[in-house]
Enzyme design. Sequence first.
Site, PDB file in Angstrom:
ATOM      1  N   ARG A 168       0.856  -1.184   0.000  1.00  0.00           N
ATOM      2  CA  ARG A 168       0.000   0.000   0.000  1.00  0.00           C
ATOM      3  C   ARG A 168       0.891   1.232   0.000  1.00  0.00           C
ATOM      4  O   ARG A 168       1.571   1.501   0.980  1.00  0.00           O
ATOM      5  CB  ARG A 168      -0.862  -0.055   1.277  1.00  0.00           C
ATOM      6  N   HIS A 177      -3.401   4.453   5.031  1.00  0.00           N
ATOM      7  CA  HIS A 177      -4.606   3.615   4.941  1.00  0.00           C
ATOM      8  C   HIS A 177      -5.738   4.381   4.255  1.00  0.00           C
ATOM      9  O   HIS A 177      -6.429   3.868   3.390  1.00  0.00           O
ATOM     10  CB  HIS A 177      -5.041   3.162   6.336  1.00  0.00           C
ATOM     11  N   TYR A 184       3.819   4.803  12.113  1.00  0.00           N
ATOM     12  CA  TYR A 184       4.072   3.359  12.233  1.00  0.00           C
ATOM     13  C   TYR A 184       4.915   2.750  11.108  1.00  0.00           C
ATOM     14  O   TYR A 184       5.180   1.558  11.113  1.00  0.00           O
ATOM     15  CB  TYR A 184       2.745   2.593  12.360  1.00  0.00           C
TER      16      TYR A 184
HETATM   17  C1  LIG Z   1     -14.768  -6.658  10.973  1.00  0.00           C
HETATM   18  C2  LIG Z   1     -14.035  -5.344  10.902  1.00  0.00           C
HETATM   19  N1  LIG Z   1     -13.053  -5.088  11.778  1.00  0.00           N
HETATM   20  C3  LIG Z   1     -12.384  -3.913  11.703  1.00  0.00           C
HETATM   21  C4  LIG Z   1     -12.713  -2.992  10.737  1.00  0.00           C
HETATM   22  C5  LIG Z   1     -11.937  -1.688  10.639  1.00  0.00           C
HETATM   23  N2  LIG Z   1     -11.064  -1.748   9.476  1.00  0.00           N
HETATM   24  C6  LIG Z   1     -11.400  -1.172   8.301  1.00  0.00           C
HETATM   25  S1  LIG Z   1     -10.245  -1.419   7.138  1.00  0.00           S
HETATM   26  C7  LIG Z   1      -9.261  -2.285   8.174  1.00  0.00           C
HETATM   27  C8  LIG Z   1      -7.939  -2.825   7.724  1.00  0.00           C
HETATM   28  C9  LIG Z   1      -8.086  -3.897   6.739  1.00  0.00           C
HETATM   29  O1  LIG Z   1      -6.818  -4.300   6.319  1.00  0.00           O
HETATM   30  P1  LIG Z   1      -6.632  -5.250   5.090  1.00  0.00           P
HETATM   31  O2  LIG Z   1      -7.694  -6.283   5.048  1.00  0.00           O
HETATM   32  O3  LIG Z   1      -5.235  -5.716   5.091  1.00  0.00           O
HETATM   33  O4  LIG Z   1      -6.917  -4.299   3.841  1.00  0.00           O
HETATM   34  P2  LIG Z   1      -6.094  -2.991   3.400  1.00  0.00           P
HETATM   35  O5  LIG Z   1      -6.817  -1.821   3.993  1.00  0.00           O
HETATM   36  O6  LIG Z   1      -4.721  -3.131   3.895  1.00  0.00           O
HETATM   37  O7  LIG Z   1      -6.163  -2.974   1.936  1.00  0.00           O
HETATM   38  C10 LIG Z   1      -9.835  -2.377   9.435  1.00  0.00           C
HETATM   39  C11 LIG Z   1      -9.226  -3.064  10.592  1.00  0.00           C
HETATM   40  C12 LIG Z   1     -13.768  -3.304   9.860  1.00  0.00           C
HETATM   41  N3  LIG Z   1     -14.124  -2.486   8.876  1.00  0.00           N
HETATM   42  N4  LIG Z   1     -14.406  -4.480   9.954  1.00  0.00           N
END
Ligand SMILES: Cc1ncc(C[n+]2csc(CCOP(=O)(O)OP(=O)(O)O)c2C)c(N)n1
Length: 338
Positions: free
Chosen positions: A251, A255, A264
């Site tokens: 990425r 975020h 971080y």
């Molecule tokens: C069940 C759940 N837990 C926490 C969140 C908060 N949240 C939104 S995006 C995210 C990170 C997701 O990371 P990843 O799956 O690696 O995708 P990336 O954003 O890195 O593409 C989190 C923890 C959520 N939306 N749903």
Amino acid sequence: MAMKQTRSRHEALALGAEELLKIYRHMLSARRTDERMWILNRQGKAAFVVSCQGQEAAQVGAAYNLRPGHDYAYPYYRDAGIVMTLGMTARDQLLSLMGKGEDPNSGGRQMPGHFSSRELNIVTASAPIGVQFPQAAGTALAFKMRKEDGVVLASGGEASTSGGDWHEAMNFAGVHDLPVVFLVQNNVYSISTPEPLQVAGSIAARAEGYGFPGVAVDGNDVLAVYEVARGAVERARRGEGPTLIEAKTYRLTGHSSDDDDRRYREREEIEEWRLKDPIPRFERYLLENGVLDEEGRDEIDGKVKAEVKEASDYAENAPFAESGFALEGVYAVVGGKR
Ligand SMILES: Cc1ncc(C[n+]2csc(CCOP(=O)(O)OP(=O)(O)O)c2C)c(N)n1
Ligand SMILES: [Mg+2]
């Protein structure tokens, strides 16, 4: 004795110049649209950006194998590259970003990144990560029960594999040999959580436990992703069942526009990954293989930039939906009154 011909990678994949340039253009359109979004955000014109930057090869390489409007896609919020390959436009993205009435996803009601299109069979994501996987398995089951040859692409980040939904979907798809391709874009972070604290073992290897193939692929190499995704889509279409693809990528942005990633991760780490940025990398391939020359590259870039500018101006000037629209489809209409 005849000399052994060394075929280039795209020739081995039977991809012609026209197709390579389409793939390149999809990647570039997703990137330039995303860059525009950040500018609009910094100008105070867009509240929230969630970015595809760095993941375009994984997204376009996979989605290029689908038949838009016939197959189904369950993308996640970063998947601008998937939905734009299937036919959504820069204008669609920017209308959604600015919450305008013409936003094709939800008429401006959803957050950006919640892509949907009935026409293109793109199903909107819910906010909890990972819930798209069982839904995708369900759609794949429907294809199988109807004896149709549709394929479902379900995509998410590596953190979505930590939730139960992902495992349930993998198991169900394995039990029923469903025509679904699970694409996990492992971009090293889940917001601020680095991969070693999120993923135990290998994501790709988990497929074996569910009885179907799992492949790890360089997610910044569009031809490599295209190749494994093509195999997975063909396998699904032949009725042989699911495949898991773990695309290893990175990425490049925070975020979201609300995240300060300086807290971080080191800047040096990002710079190292920038050297593997999938777009310049594919561009170098096209230049080296004589598919594109510098003039051609500038011409495509100019066209994409003009398209994004037009889309941005259009979206900025487009009206918001009528305020009453916010309640439509939310409450049942009883006796003609809300
Ligand atoms: C069940 C759940 N837990 C926490 C969140 C908060 N949240 C939104 S995006 C995210 C990170 C997701 O990371 P990843 O799956 O690696 O995708 P990336 O954003 O890195 O593409 C989190 C923890 C959520 N939306 N749903
Ligand atoms: Mg991630």
